[in-house]
Design a protein around this motif. Structure first.
Motif, PDB file in Angstrom:
ATOM      1  N   HIS A   1      42.214  18.683   5.077  1.00 37.49           N
ATOM      2  CA  HIS A   1      41.453  18.839   3.628  1.00 37.49           C
ATOM      3  C   HIS A   1      40.874  17.339   3.140  1.00 37.49           C
ATOM      4  O   HIS A   1      40.044  16.983   2.155  1.00 37.49           O
ATOM      5  N   TRP A   2      40.127  16.181   3.696  1.00 36.63           N
ATOM      6  CA  TRP A   2      39.464  15.163   3.455  1.00 36.63           C
ATOM      7  C   TRP A   2      38.722  15.816   3.392  1.00 36.63           C
ATOM      8  O   TRP A   2      37.661  15.058   1.933  1.00 36.63           O
ATOM      9  N   LEU A   3      37.672  16.577   4.425  1.00 41.07           N
ATOM     10  CA  LEU A   3      36.652  16.858   3.189  1.00 41.07           C
ATOM     11  C   LEU A   3      36.349  18.079   2.199  1.00 41.07           C
ATOM     12  O   LEU A   3      35.160  17.602   1.504  1.00 41.07           O
ATOM     13  N   THR A   4      37.652  18.520   2.162  1.00 43.54           N
ATOM     14  CA  THR A   4      37.166  19.029   0.603  1.00 43.54           C
ATOM     15  C   THR A   4      37.902  18.720  -0.358  1.00 43.54           C
ATOM     16  O   THR A   4      36.685  18.597  -1.979  1.00 43.54           O
ATOM     17  N   VAL A   5      38.130  17.644  -0.053  1.00 41.45           N
ATOM     18  CA  VAL A   5      38.434  16.139  -1.443  1.00 41.45           C
ATOM     19  C   VAL A   5      36.904  15.121  -1.849  1.00 41.45           C
ATOM     20  O   VAL A   5      36.524  15.583  -2.562  1.00 41.45           O
ATOM     21  N   LYS A   6      36.237  15.658  -0.296  1.00 45.02           N
ATOM     22  CA  LYS A   6      35.635  14.478  -0.487  1.00 45.02           C
ATOM     23  C   LYS A   6      34.066  15.562  -1.214  1.00 45.02           C
ATOM     24  O   LYS A   6      33.643  14.631  -1.949  1.00 45.02           O
ATOM     25  N   LEU A   7      33.879  16.403  -0.956  1.00 43.82           N
ATOM     26  CA  LEU A   7      32.954  17.187  -1.691  1.00 43.82           C
ATOM     27  C   LEU A   7      33.251  17.435  -3.296  1.00 43.82           C
ATOM     28  O   LEU A   7      32.604  17.570  -3.454  1.00 43.82           O
ATOM     29  N   ILE A   8      34.277  17.850  -3.566  1.00 45.08           N
ATOM     30  CA  ILE A   8      34.414  17.755  -4.658  1.00 45.08           C
ATOM     31  C   ILE A   8      34.439  16.435  -5.324  1.00 45.08           C
ATOM     32  O   ILE A   8      33.853  16.165  -6.751  1.00 45.08           O
ATOM     33  N   LEU A   9      34.627  14.519  -4.966  1.00 41.44           N
ATOM     34  CA  LEU A   9      34.115  13.699  -5.438  1.00 41.44           C
ATOM     35  C   LEU A   9      32.748  13.684  -5.684  1.00 41.44           C
ATOM     36  O   LEU A   9      32.235  12.602  -6.803  1.00 41.44           O
ATOM     37  N   VAL A  10      32.034  14.180  -4.798  1.00 40.92           N
ATOM     38  CA  VAL A  10      30.348  14.387  -5.021  1.00 40.92           C
ATOM     39  C   VAL A  10      30.098  14.949  -6.215  1.00 40.92           C
ATOM     40  O   VAL A  10      28.952  14.211  -6.171  1.00 40.92           O
ATOM     41  N   VAL A  11      30.524  15.914  -6.402  1.00 37.77           N
ATOM     42  CA  VAL A  11      29.547  16.502  -6.985  1.00 37.77           C
ATOM     43  C   VAL A  11      30.278  15.848  -8.592  1.00 37.77           C
ATOM     44  O   VAL A  11      29.451  15.865  -9.215  1.00 37.77           O
TER      45      VAL A  11
ATOM     46  N   THR B   1      34.253   6.329  -7.418  1.00 41.48           N
ATOM     47  CA  THR B   1      33.504   7.673  -7.198  1.00 41.48           C
ATOM     48  C   THR B   1      33.251   7.028  -6.347  1.00 41.48           C
ATOM     49  O   THR B   1      33.619   7.635  -4.722  1.00 41.48           O
ATOM     50  N   PHE B   2      32.345   6.607  -5.569  1.00 41.06           N
ATOM     51  CA  PHE B   2      31.483   6.135  -4.997  1.00 41.06           C
ATOM     52  C   PHE B   2      32.297   5.481  -3.653  1.00 41.06           C
ATOM     53  O   PHE B   2      32.171   5.705  -2.644  1.00 41.06           O
ATOM     54  N   VAL B   3      32.828   4.449  -4.269  1.00 35.61           N
ATOM     55  CA  VAL B   3      33.444   3.734  -3.038  1.00 35.61           C
ATOM     56  C   VAL B   3      35.050   4.761  -2.728  1.00 35.61           C
ATOM     57  O   VAL B   3      35.203   4.114  -1.387  1.00 35.61           O
ATOM     58  N   SER B   4      35.002   5.597  -3.581  1.00 37.08           N
ATOM     59  CA  SER B   4      36.379   6.190  -3.105  1.00 37.08           C
ATOM     60  C   SER B   4      36.437   7.932  -1.990  1.00 37.08           C
ATOM     61  O   SER B   4      36.836   7.329  -0.512  1.00 37.08           O
ATOM     62  N   ILE B   5      34.946   8.120  -2.440  1.00 36.35           N
ATOM     63  CA  ILE B   5      34.382   8.691  -1.316  1.00 36.35           C
ATOM     64  C   ILE B   5      34.263   8.189   0.028  1.00 36.35           C
ATOM     65  O   ILE B   5      34.410   8.502   1.080  1.00 36.35           O
ATOM     66  N   TYR B   6      33.648   6.808   0.033  1.00 41.45           N
ATOM     67  CA  TYR B   6      33.099   6.435   1.184  1.00 41.45           C
ATOM     68  C   TYR B   6      34.589   5.950   1.622  1.00 41.45           C
ATOM     69  O   TYR B   6      34.691   6.117   3.346  1.00 41.45           O
ATOM     70  N   GLY B   7      36.181   5.739   0.400  1.00 41.29           N
ATOM     71  CA  GLY B   7      36.919   5.584   1.408  1.00 41.29           C
ATOM     72  C   GLY B   7      37.213   6.609   2.205  1.00 41.29           C
ATOM     73  O   GLY B   7      37.809   7.031   3.610  1.00 41.29           O
ATOM     74  N   ILE B   8      37.515   7.601   1.360  1.00 38.34           N
ATOM     75  CA  ILE B   8      37.920   9.167   2.027  1.00 38.34           C
ATOM     76  C   ILE B   8      37.459   9.327   3.228  1.00 38.34           C
ATOM     77  O   ILE B   8      37.698   9.694   4.616  1.00 38.34           O
ATOM     78  N   ALA B   9      36.189   9.211   3.229  1.00 41.40           N
ATOM     79  CA  ALA B   9      35.216   9.634   4.676  1.00 41.40           C
ATOM     80  C   ALA B   9      35.653   8.384   6.062  1.00 41.40           C
ATOM     81  O   ALA B   9      35.385   8.966   7.184  1.00 41.40           O
ATOM     82  N   ARG B  10      36.024   7.287   5.865  1.00 35.38           N
ATOM     83  CA  ARG B  10      36.525   6.051   6.739  1.00 35.38           C
ATOM     84  C   ARG B  10      37.501   6.742   7.165  1.00 35.38           C
ATOM     85  O   ARG B  10      37.823   6.236   8.094  1.00 35.38           O
TER      86      ARG B  10
END
Length: 137
Positions: free
Chosen positions: A75-85, A114-123
């Motif tokens: 579910h990393w992608l789901t969390v990432k998409l929620i944070l993008v919103v 939030t941007f840094v968090s999204i990047y961390g989740i993606a990495r």
């Protein structure tokens, strides 16, 4: 598996560079706007931002369609998409000139975090993102 998978490295390259451009442009525009600059509201940086974000979302959609379903089981992608919103909402509010400067500065800091968090989740490919690096003593 998708026949587009052969283009994965190129699409990922476009996506990563669009992320860098989008985040940098947001940080510059919003930061300058907090200091009273007028250029962030000019049509050119605004439409450049829309164009970069369109490329970013297109590449993200292409990557999503290419990868096998098992890639997203944690579910990393789901969390990432929620944070993008959340990031988009915070960024939009931070750019509003009608809000008090202090509130805009806090929204700007929250958007960057939030941007840094999204990047961390993606990495990390994990919903915890950078928190995976924090080890209990």
């Amino acid at each position: 598996m998708s026949s587009l998978l052969v283009f994965y490295p190129q699409v990922k390259w476009v996506h990563v560079h669009a992320v860098i451009c989008s985040g940098t442009l947001f940080a510059l525009r919003c930061g300058a706007s907090l200091f009273g600059a007028r250029w962030p509201r000019h049509w050119l940086p605004r439409y450049l931002s829309y164009s970069i974000d369109t490329v970013l979302l297109t590449a993200a959609t292409m990557l999503y369609s290419m990868l096998p379903a098992g890639m997203f089981t944690n579910h990393w992608l789901t969390v990432k998409l929620i944070l993008v919103v959340v990031y988009i909402g915070l960024g939009m509010l931070a750019m509003r000139a009608q809000l008090p400067l202090r509130r805009r500065a806090l929204l700007y800091a929250a958007a960057l975090l939030t941007f840094v968090s999204i990047y961390g989740i993606a990495r990390m490919h994990h919903p915890a993102g950078w928190w995976l690096l924090v080890r209990p003593v």
